[in-house]
Enzyme design. Structure first.
Site, mmCIF file in Angstrom:
data_model
loop_
_atom_site.group_PDB
_atom_site.id
_atom_site.type_symbol
_atom_site.label_atom_id
_atom_site.label_comp_id
_atom_site.label_asym_id
_atom_site.label_seq_id
_atom_site.Cartn_x
_atom_site.Cartn_y
_atom_site.Cartn_z
ATOM 1 N N HIS A 1 1.079 -0.956 -0.304
ATOM 2 C CA HIS A 1 -0.018 -0.204 0.190
ATOM 3 C C HIS A 1 0.844 1.181 -0.229
ATOM 4 C CE1 HIS A 1 -4.278 -1.653 0.326
ATOM 5 N NE2 HIS A 1 -2.998 -2.716 0.495
ATOM 6 N N ASP B 1 1.872 2.404 -2.673
ATOM 7 C CA ASP B 1 2.735 3.162 -4.595
ATOM 8 C C ASP B 1 1.146 4.595 -4.380
ATOM 9 O OD1 ASP B 1 -0.116 1.243 -4.127
ATOM 10 O OD2 ASP B 1 0.266 0.692 -6.574
ATOM 11 N N SER C 1 -15.511 -14.636 -22.191
ATOM 12 C CA SER C 1 -14.434 -15.299 -21.431
ATOM 13 C C SER C 1 -14.483 -16.524 -21.479
ATOM 14 C CB SER C 1 -14.145 -14.771 -20.110
ATOM 15 O OG SER C 1 -13.965 -15.884 -19.363
ATOM 16 N N SER D 1 -2.931 -9.048 -9.144
ATOM 17 C CA SER D 1 -2.773 -8.870 -10.186
ATOM 18 C C SER D 1 -3.753 -9.166 -11.130
ATOM 19 C CB SER D 1 -1.567 -7.633 -10.773
ATOM 20 O OG SER D 1 -1.310 -6.690 -9.682
ATOM 21 N N SER D 2 -4.923 -9.700 -11.441
ATOM 22 C CA SER D 2 -5.193 -10.416 -12.747
ATOM 23 C C SER D 2 -6.789 -8.771 -13.242
ATOM 24 C CB SER D 2 -6.540 -11.031 -12.402
ATOM 25 O OG SER D 2 -7.155 -10.280 -11.038
ATOM 26 N N SER D 3 -6.638 -7.931 -12.497
ATOM 27 C CA SER D 3 -7.422 -6.513 -13.566
ATOM 28 C C SER D 3 -6.488 -6.387 -14.306
ATOM 29 C CB SER D 3 -7.961 -6.141 -12.270
ATOM 30 O OG SER D 3 -7.830 -6.989 -11.355
ATOM 31 N N GLU E 1 -8.279 2.309 -14.646
ATOM 32 C CA GLU E 1 -8.526 2.328 -13.313
ATOM 33 C C GLU E 1 -8.930 3.130 -12.795
ATOM 34 O OE1 GLU E 1 -7.387 -1.545 -12.445
ATOM 35 O OE2 GLU E 1 -8.647 -1.979 -10.199
ATOM 36 N N ASP F 1 1.369 -2.301 -9.977
ATOM 37 C CA ASP F 1 0.081 -2.760 -11.147
ATOM 38 C C ASP F 1 0.621 -3.519 -13.212
ATOM 39 O OD1 ASP F 1 -0.291 -3.834 -8.651
ATOM 40 O OD2 ASP F 1 -2.855 -4.363 -7.993
#
Ligand code: GLA
Length: 394
Positions: free
Chosen positions: A43, A45, A76, A135-137, A169, A181
């Site tokens: 936390h 960044d 998907s 960090s899939s998003s 984002e 990310d």
């Protein structure tokens, strides 16, 4: 970088779905963007601090073909139903009915003005555990931006793509995250960690020497409330910064302060504001120690920084949970484990443990049994292979 056998099978599934959904003979391209684990710098960044992510060899694949109209058709491999919209229907921020489509749509909104033709047909598939702190998003965002850039010859560099994805984002999806990310996914380098200075978005690569393995521990607990709780932490840090500016000295970000500033502002900095600020200030020191240890392959020193980071993230930042506390404690109790911490936002998802090289087979069984006994769930394990950034696969 070539695909593993399971990744090749995933690409085949993506191609099959693409042809059955959209017809034709093939997509215009298949692209990949990786996820990441953050070694240390929790936390920091969005507080203007330093972080140390490593790109993993898992991520998100995308088969894509531009369309001549303005329709955006997302599929998907993990979901039967698709998400379709027209450019004009996207709006300025995510629409709940678009679900995960908000990530590609946010990127598309940011790039739309530069695109000669508009819409696209797309099938996504990934081998990264979703919503798990890897960090899939960001991987969905980066693979979308990278593919659009390459297909339309936009000539944007990966750093610029990372900034565009970060804008998508924060502005479109609405999570007030920092740049880590998207930078990690877009700029990762095999065999290296990315030492990213979020105060000015500059970075250097730090080679990962032998001396330890990184074991990823997946609690399988999904982070359902993450974005609300996440944005709340961002807001609390903003308030702590305002207090410090008024009662210590005026610095641009929370991460720029030191312990003496916190002591100076003590009468005014209390409760959650003190806790959040204390985490940020102490985590900056741990990142510095972590980078020094990484440079020389000092597993025990890096591990100690990780364990102390986890404690601070749990006690002062309050983003851990019973599952993450238990799995990191169980890992640290094993011989040959140098340290462990949650990775990503917290609230569930994955942790990492730094272990003696080649010791995963010994460490995993007792950690798995302990966790399964407590939570009735078998956690996932994987020894990290530090893969590279985004690429074209087909
Ligand atoms: C999430 C955010 C990142 C970062 C981490 C916590 O992954 O997307 O920007 O803030 O949490 O370190």
């Amino acid at each position: 970088m070539t695909e593993s056998a399971s990744q090749s099978r995933l690409v085949e599934r993506i191609l099959d779905r693409f042809l059955s959904e959209f017809g034709g003979t093939h997509p215009a391209g298949v692209f990949f963007a990786p996820g990441r684990v953050n070694l240390i710098g929790a936390h920091l960044d969005y507080n203007g601090g330093d972080v140390l992510p490593v790109t993993v060899d898992l991520g998100v694949y995308l088969a894509i073909r531009p369309r001549d109209d303005d329709r955006l058709c997302l599929r998907s491999v993990d979901q039967r139903d698709g998400i379709d919209a027209r450019l004009g229907e996207l709006g300025d921020s995510r629409r709940p009915e678009h679900g995960w489509g908000a990530y590609p749509f946010g990127v598309f909104r940011a790039l739309a003005e530069r695109l000669p033709r508009c819409g696209f047909d797309a099938v996504y598939g990934g081998d990264l555990p979703m919503a798990s702190g890897m960090s899939s998003s960001a991987a969905i965002e980066v693979v979308t931006a990278y593919a659009l850039d390459r297909l339309h010859g936009l000539g944007l560099g990966n750093r610029e793509l990372a900034l565009i994805c970060h804008g998508a984002e924060t502005r479109y999806v609405g999570v007030q995250c920092g740049i880590m990310d998207q930078f990690a996914s877009a700029l990762g380098r095999a065999g290296h960690a990315l030492w990213l200075h979020c105060s000015d978005a500059s970075f250097e690569y730090v080679e990962i020497h032998a001396g330890f393995d990184v074991l990823v521990l997946d609690t399988k607990k999904t982070r359902t409330l993450a974005s609300g709780a996440f944005n709340q932490r961002v807001a609390e840090c903003g308030e702590a910064l305002a207090i410090l500016r008024m009662h210590a000295r005026s610095l641009p970000t929370l991460a720029a302060y030191g312990e003496a500033d916190l002591a100076h502002a003590a009468p005014w900095l209390a409760g959650v504001h003190l806790k959040r600020a204390r985490h940020v200030v102490s985590e900056m020191q741990r990142v510095a120690r972590g980078v020094a240890a990484l440079r020389v392959g000092d597993g025990p020193a890096l591990g100690a920084a990780l364990t102390s980071s986890h404690r601070s993230t749990a006690v002062d930042y309050e983003v851990s949970c019973a599952e993450l506390d238990a799995i990191t404690a169980a890992a640290c109790a094993q011989p040959g484990v140098f340290g462990a911490r949650l990775t990503g936002a917290g609230f569930g998802g994955c942790a990492i443990a730094l272990i003696e090289p080649g010791s995963a087979e010994r460490v995993i069984p007792p950690v798995r049994d302990d966790f399964a006994r407590r939570f009735g769930v078998e956690p996932g394990f994987r020894v990290l292979a530090a893969g590279g950034g985004p690429r074209r696969v087909v």
